[in-house]
Design a protein around this motif. Sequence first.
Motif, PDB file in Angstrom:
ATOM      1  N   MET A 101       1.478 -49.501   7.870  1.00 42.03           N
ATOM      2  CA  MET A 101       0.653 -50.476   8.587  1.00 42.03           C
ATOM      3  C   MET A 101      -0.825 -50.130   8.376  1.00 42.03           C
ATOM      4  N   ASP A 102      -1.586 -51.099   7.903  1.00 40.62           N
ATOM      5  CA  ASP A 102      -3.017 -50.868   7.741  1.00 40.62           C
ATOM      6  C   ASP A 102      -3.772 -51.469   8.924  1.00 40.62           C
ATOM      7  N   LEU A 103      -5.092 -51.294   8.926  1.00 37.82           N
ATOM      8  CA  LEU A 103      -5.913 -51.743  10.053  1.00 37.82           C
ATOM      9  C   LEU A 103      -5.837 -53.250  10.242  1.00 37.82           C
ATOM     10  N   GLN A 104      -5.781 -54.012   9.141  1.00 33.48           N
ATOM     11  CA  GLN A 104      -5.735 -55.471   9.232  1.00 33.48           C
ATOM     12  C   GLN A 104      -4.487 -55.934   9.976  1.00 33.48           C
ATOM     13  N   ILE A 105      -3.342 -55.350   9.628  1.00 34.31           N
ATOM     14  CA  ILE A 105      -2.089 -55.730  10.293  1.00 34.31           C
ATOM     15  C   ILE A 105      -2.125 -55.308  11.757  1.00 34.31           C
ATOM     16  N   ALA A 106      -2.682 -54.122  12.020  1.00 40.60           N
ATOM     17  CA  ALA A 106      -2.766 -53.651  13.409  1.00 40.60           C
ATOM     18  C   ALA A 106      -3.618 -54.588  14.259  1.00 40.60           C
TER      19      ALA A 106
END
Length: 344
Positions: free
Chosen positions: A1-6
């Motif tokens: 999970m990257d920051l965008q998805i988070a």
Amino acid sequence: MDLQIALLLGQDGIVNGAIYALLALALVLVFAVTRVIFIPQGEFVAYGALTLASLQAGGTPGTLWLLLALGALVAAIDAPVIARQGGRRLAGLLGRQILYPLAVAALVLGAGPRDWPLALQVLLTLALVVPLGPQLYRLAYQPIAEAPVLILLIVSVALHLALVGLGLLFFGAEGSRTPAFSELSLDIGGLTVTGQSLWVVGASAVLIVALYVFFEKSLYGKALRATAINRAGARLMGISTTLAGKLSFLLAAAIGALSGILIAPITTIYYDTGFLVGLKGFVGAIVGGLASYPVAAAGALLVGLLESFSSFWASAFKEVIVFTLIIPVLVWRSLTTRHVEEEE
């Protein structure tokens, strides 16, 4: 999970959590004032969304006939008793339970609400759905207001099943969705925020603040707080616990219907959708011990975030993960709370 998805999951969790927070506050209010675990709270969510969808489609929502039928039934039960207390009170009863539903029916059937602006359609939807709350309290709960909590819970289950069946009869098995309140779309740091999400969060925040002001500043709000703290003491001070019960159900119905209207553009609503939404609000209310409004709201936001992130990591088990949150909360409260018999 990257920051965008988070960030996307966090946004989704906050939007859902805002709705769950409203429902949690309604459940805490009803339980504190009446000792009723109001399982049918979710049905007002579905009724609000589907009634608005029916009006926008040019149909006649079944909630209109329910409003007329319940109003006539309440008037038939209360009129003989109130008639002996004075004509003024009888006129008030007939105005609320007969003339008001007939006036709303005239608007629905003769004024063409399909072509109205959205704001007026929302107001008409609330006018149809919100009065069902105190009507249901009068018919289902007021006669057994002093019964044990377990009896009130059984009545809530029966009422939930009846309202779900009526929802299927009124609106059918197909789901409905309404147009968004706004087509606005903001790009913030690569995160797209829709106008409807802002409507949900903003309306929820405004409603929570309005409830706080109502309970702190208004006479009726203080009466509800007094009834929630000590029913017997409130009765001795001249506060009508019957009126407090009706008012709490009125607020709960308004919160539920407005929640349904807010989420209808985001997700397809079916006749039984409200139960699951209301149940997640109930998890938040349990976190607050069915007593603390701020903790219940925070718990509901936690439910929304937990649901959002668990749908990414374990989509098939997201409901299980959310409802499992109840277990440690109940265990902790069982170990830290002094047990008191209901009669005490």
